[in-house]
Design an enzyme around this catalytic site. Structure first.
Site, PDB file in Angstrom:
ATOM      1  N   PRO A 174       0.851  -1.192   0.000  1.00 48.75           N
ATOM      2  CA  PRO A 174       0.000   0.000   0.000  1.00 48.75           C
ATOM      3  C   PRO A 174       0.884   1.237   0.000  1.00 48.75           C
ATOM      4  O   PRO A 174       1.789   1.360   0.830  1.00 48.75           O
ATOM      5  CB  PRO A 174      -0.784  -0.129   1.321  1.00 48.75           C
ATOM      6  CG  PRO A 174       0.056  -1.004   2.190  1.00 48.75           C
ATOM      7  CD  PRO A 174       0.799  -1.930   1.274  1.00 48.75           C
ATOM      8  N   MET A 191       0.719   5.508  -0.335  1.00 45.03           N
ATOM      9  CA  MET A 191      -0.112   6.710  -0.373  1.00 45.03           C
ATOM     10  C   MET A 191       0.087   7.473  -1.672  1.00 45.03           C
ATOM     11  O   MET A 191       1.218   7.657  -2.136  1.00 45.03           O
ATOM     12  CB  MET A 191       0.224   7.621   0.813  1.00 45.03           C
ATOM     13  CG  MET A 191      -0.178   7.041   2.162  1.00 45.03           C
ATOM     14  SD  MET A 191      -1.959   6.820   2.328  1.00 45.03           S
ATOM     15  CE  MET A 191      -2.502   8.529   2.379  1.00 45.03           C
ATOM     16  N   GLN A 234      -6.296  -1.370   3.326  1.00 45.79           N
ATOM     17  CA  GLN A 234      -5.494  -0.986   4.482  1.00 45.79           C
ATOM     18  C   GLN A 234      -6.116   0.227   5.155  1.00 45.79           C
ATOM     19  O   GLN A 234      -6.471   1.208   4.499  1.00 45.79           O
ATOM     20  CB  GLN A 234      -4.049  -0.647   4.118  1.00 45.79           C
ATOM     21  CG  GLN A 234      -3.210  -0.429   5.395  1.00 45.79           C
ATOM     22  CD  GLN A 234      -1.802   0.033   5.151  1.00 45.79           C
ATOM     23  OE1 GLN A 234      -1.590   1.152   4.698  1.00 45.79           O
ATOM     24  NE2 GLN A 234      -0.825  -0.817   5.464  1.00 45.79           N
ATOM     25  N   CYS A 287       3.530   3.161   8.983  1.00 46.44           N
ATOM     26  CA  CYS A 287       3.777   4.418   8.276  1.00 46.44           C
ATOM     27  C   CYS A 287       4.390   5.450   9.221  1.00 46.44           C
ATOM     28  O   CYS A 287       3.848   5.696  10.306  1.00 46.44           O
ATOM     29  CB  CYS A 287       2.472   4.954   7.687  1.00 46.44           C
ATOM     30  SG  CYS A 287       2.698   6.469   6.733  1.00 46.44           S
ATOM     31  N   HIS A 298       7.875  -4.791   7.747  1.00 50.42           N
ATOM     32  CA  HIS A 298       8.867  -3.973   7.052  1.00 50.42           C
ATOM     33  C   HIS A 298      10.149  -4.085   7.867  1.00 50.42           C
ATOM     34  O   HIS A 298      10.195  -3.681   9.025  1.00 50.42           O
ATOM     35  CB  HIS A 298       8.394  -2.520   6.980  1.00 50.42           C
ATOM     36  CG  HIS A 298       9.270  -1.645   6.149  1.00 50.42           C
ATOM     37  ND1 HIS A 298       8.775  -0.602   5.400  1.00 50.42           N
ATOM     38  CD2 HIS A 298      10.611  -1.630   5.941  1.00 50.42           C
ATOM     39  CE1 HIS A 298       9.774   0.008   4.773  1.00 50.42           C
ATOM     40  NE2 HIS A 298      10.893  -0.609   5.092  1.00 50.42           N
ATOM     41  N   ASN A 350       8.816  -7.118   3.896  1.00 51.53           N
ATOM     42  CA  ASN A 350       8.759  -5.903   3.082  1.00 51.53           C
ATOM     43  C   ASN A 350      10.009  -5.082   3.364  1.00 51.53           C
ATOM     44  O   ASN A 350      10.604  -5.190   4.417  1.00 51.53           O
ATOM     45  CB  ASN A 350       7.487  -5.121   3.437  1.00 51.53           C
ATOM     46  CG  ASN A 350       7.394  -3.768   2.746  1.00 51.53           C
ATOM     47  OD1 ASN A 350       7.092  -2.771   3.386  1.00 51.53           O
ATOM     48  ND2 ASN A 350       7.623  -3.716   1.453  1.00 51.53           N
ATOM     49  N   GLY A 351      10.399  -4.262   2.384  1.00 45.81           N
ATOM     50  CA  GLY A 351      11.528  -3.372   2.574  1.00 45.81           C
ATOM     51  C   GLY A 351      12.707  -3.734   1.689  1.00 45.81           C
ATOM     52  O   GLY A 351      13.345  -4.768   1.884  1.00 45.81           O
ATOM     53  N   GLY A 397       7.328  -2.772  -3.015  1.00 41.96           N
ATOM     54  CA  GLY A 397       6.731  -1.446  -3.022  1.00 41.96           C
ATOM     55  C   GLY A 397       7.088  -0.642  -4.246  1.00 41.96           C
ATOM     56  O   GLY A 397       6.566  -0.845  -5.338  1.00 41.96           O
ATOM     57  N   ARG A 398       8.035   0.290  -4.087  1.00 44.85           N
ATOM     58  CA  ARG A 398       8.325   1.268  -5.141  1.00 44.85           C
ATOM     59  C   ARG A 398       8.766   0.634  -6.466  1.00 44.85           C
ATOM     60  O   ARG A 398       8.464   1.165  -7.535  1.00 44.85           O
ATOM     61  CB  ARG A 398       9.390   2.251  -4.649  1.00 44.85           C
ATOM     62  CG  ARG A 398       8.851   3.257  -3.632  1.00 44.85           C
ATOM     63  CD  ARG A 398       9.980   3.987  -2.943  1.00 44.85           C
ATOM     64  NE  ARG A 398      10.707   3.101  -2.045  1.00 44.85           N
ATOM     65  CZ  ARG A 398      11.912   3.372  -1.539  1.00 44.85           C
ATOM     66  NH1 ARG A 398      12.523   4.487  -1.877  1.00 44.85           N
ATOM     67  NH2 ARG A 398      12.490   2.537  -0.710  1.00 44.85           N
TER      68      ARG A 398
END
Length: 334
Positions: A18, A20, A71, A101, A172, A212-213, A235-236
């Site tokens: 997720p 933002m 989420q 977050c 994460h 994650n990470g 993620g990115r």
């Protein structure tokens, strides 16, 4: 796919984080044309906006997005429970609580990573959410915050949420430094501790644990799966270079057939979706801003990005601009 046809636990072998302002419904529609199996997440939705603000539109999604998880962020157990009930009733296959977050906005609202300091509150919220929701409630957390000792804090945190009824956690593998680092810096500067997350799986075999990470490739995700973890979250990299991550996800991670062979196929499969969005009064930019990285590393990628970035600002921008951008890529590859 319908929600009841999907094993969410299996889908979590690979997920897109997720994010933002990024993983909205248009982004998820785009990602879904490249992978049928990967678990997709919404942007974080604030529980108060749903429960007190009446912002039900934030729950809107297309059933074609399944498997998809909602989420939510918040810290008040009753409010989180009501938000979870709303999400489950809307048709999401999972409701995830954000405990990771590090942004100033979530710190000021006493939710996100700051809740790593209040595991009792998180456990109470999870218990309330589970009681209110007809779908699984999961947690996404950090390994700790600020000067906490992760090796002590994380096992205690996992014990509490497990005892509250949570069966699936995404970790994460970085601390969040709430003092002195920006949200962007918190994604890169705190060192990764993958071994700690793997030790947590050994210590909590009854929990489904995803990591994650810093995971940027399918090979890296597969390495964590082969190491015993239940899932890997990207993620990115999935956003900025979606073709390299998602086009082969179904075959490499799930042993299934990939729905798209090439990035060009993904672009063409998005054309009817874009047409429907334009006919409904939407703007081209709403969708194509998520597609800028589709041809990363390919001839014509820069022209694709420039054409869509500069042209879609016009209110009358339509499919002809999208087609022109795609033609540039096709000609560059010829």
């Amino acid at each position: 796919m319908k929600r009841d046809e999907i094993d969410l636990r299996s889908a979590a072998r690979l997920s897109v984080a997720p994010m933002m302002d990024w993983t909205d419904r248009h982004c998820r529609a785009f990602h879904r044309v490249m992978t049928r199996r990967t678990l997709l997440y919404t942007e974080m939705v604030v529980a108060a906006a749903l429960v007190r603000g009446g912002a039900r539109h934030l729950l809107a999604f297309d059933p074609a997005e399944h498997p998809v998880a909602l989420q939510i962020g918040g810290s008040e157990p009753k409010e989180l429970a009501e938000a979870a009930r709303m999400g489950a009733n809307e048709g999401y296959g999972e409701v995830n609580l954000n405990v990771g977050c590090p942004s100033d906005r979530v710190k000021s609202g006493c939710f996100g990573a700051v809740l790593m300091r209040e595991p009792e509150r998180v456990a109470a919220a999870c218990a309330e959410m589970i009681a209110a929701s007809s779908v699984p409630v999961t947690v996404k957390c950090r390994i700790g915050v600020d000067d906490q000792v992760s090796e002590e804090v994380l096992p205690d945190f996992l014990t509490r949420v497990r005892d509250a009824g949570v069966r699936q956690v995404t970790i994460h593998a970085r601390k969040a430094w709430l003092k002195g680092l920006s949200p962007k810096e918190n994604r890169d500067i705190p060192p990764l501790d993958y071994p700690l997350v793997h030790r947590m799986k050994a210590e909590f075999p009854d929990l489904s644990i995803s990591i994650n990470g810093g995971i940027a490739t399918l090979d890296a995700a597969a390495e964590h799966l082969e190491g015993g973890l239940d899932g890997a979250m990207i993620g990115r990299a999935a956003y900025h270079d979606p073709a390299s991550v998602l086009l082969r996800a179904d075959s490499q991670i799930f042993g299934a057939e990939d729905p798209c062979e090439r990035a060009e196929d993904a672009a063409l499969r998005m054309r009817p979706y874009i047409a429907r969005h334009l006919e409904a009064g939407g703007r081209l930019h709403d969708v194509t801003r998520h597609m800028l990285g589709l041809f990363t590393g390919r001839p014509g990628a820069r022209t694709w990005r420039r054409t869509l970035s500069e042209g879609t600002g016009r209110k009358d921008a339509g499919l002809e601009l999208f087609d022109a951008a795609l033609e540039h890529v096709t000609l560059a590859a010829a």
